[in-house]
Scaffold this motif. Structure first.
Motif, short mmCIF file in Angstrom:
data_model
loop_
_atom_site.label_atom_id
_atom_site.label_comp_id
_atom_site.label_asym_id
_atom_site.label_seq_id
_atom_site.Cartn_x
_atom_site.Cartn_y
_atom_site.Cartn_z
N GLY A 183 7.11 55.91 43.59
CA GLY A 183 5.77 55.37 43.79
C GLY A 183 4.69 56.42 43.67
N GLN A 241 2.69 54.70 48.40
CA GLN A 241 2.92 53.32 47.97
C GLN A 241 4.21 53.30 47.18
OE1 GLN A 241 0.23 51.77 45.02
NE2 GLN A 241 0.41 49.71 45.85
N THR A 286 7.04 51.64 44.90
CA THR A 286 7.17 50.62 43.87
C THR A 286 8.65 50.36 43.63
OG1 THR A 286 5.17 51.47 42.84
CG2 THR A 286 6.52 49.99 41.52
#
Length: 75
Positions: free
Chosen positions: A25, A43, A45
């Motif tokens: 991420g 974040q 992913t």
């Protein structure tokens, strides 16, 4: 400024910049608008089509990273 989807827990942070992207991420520099403290927000992913075994390894790696970061924040 980079835009990311936020939840109510993240609404107190102002995203400043995106200093890096990694395997799982992106990491954003942010400021807590209530305290002024600078933080990093990761974040993650995830690809829903990923192989189950690969997914489990990714989750273990992410959990280890979070445990290390938590320990560092307590120093």
């Amino acid at each position: 400024m980079q835009t990311i989807e936020t939840t109510s827990r993240l609404n107190i942070y102002k995203i400043e910049k995106l200093p890096g992207k990694g395997t799982y991420g992106s990491v954003y520099e942010a400021t807590n608008t209530e305290t002024g403290k600078q933080v990093a927000i990761k974040q993650i992913t995830l690809d829903p089509s990923i192989d189950k075994d690969v997914f489990q390894v990714m989750m273990l790696t992410i959990i280890r990273e979070l445990e290390i970061l938590y320990k560092l924040s307590q120093v």
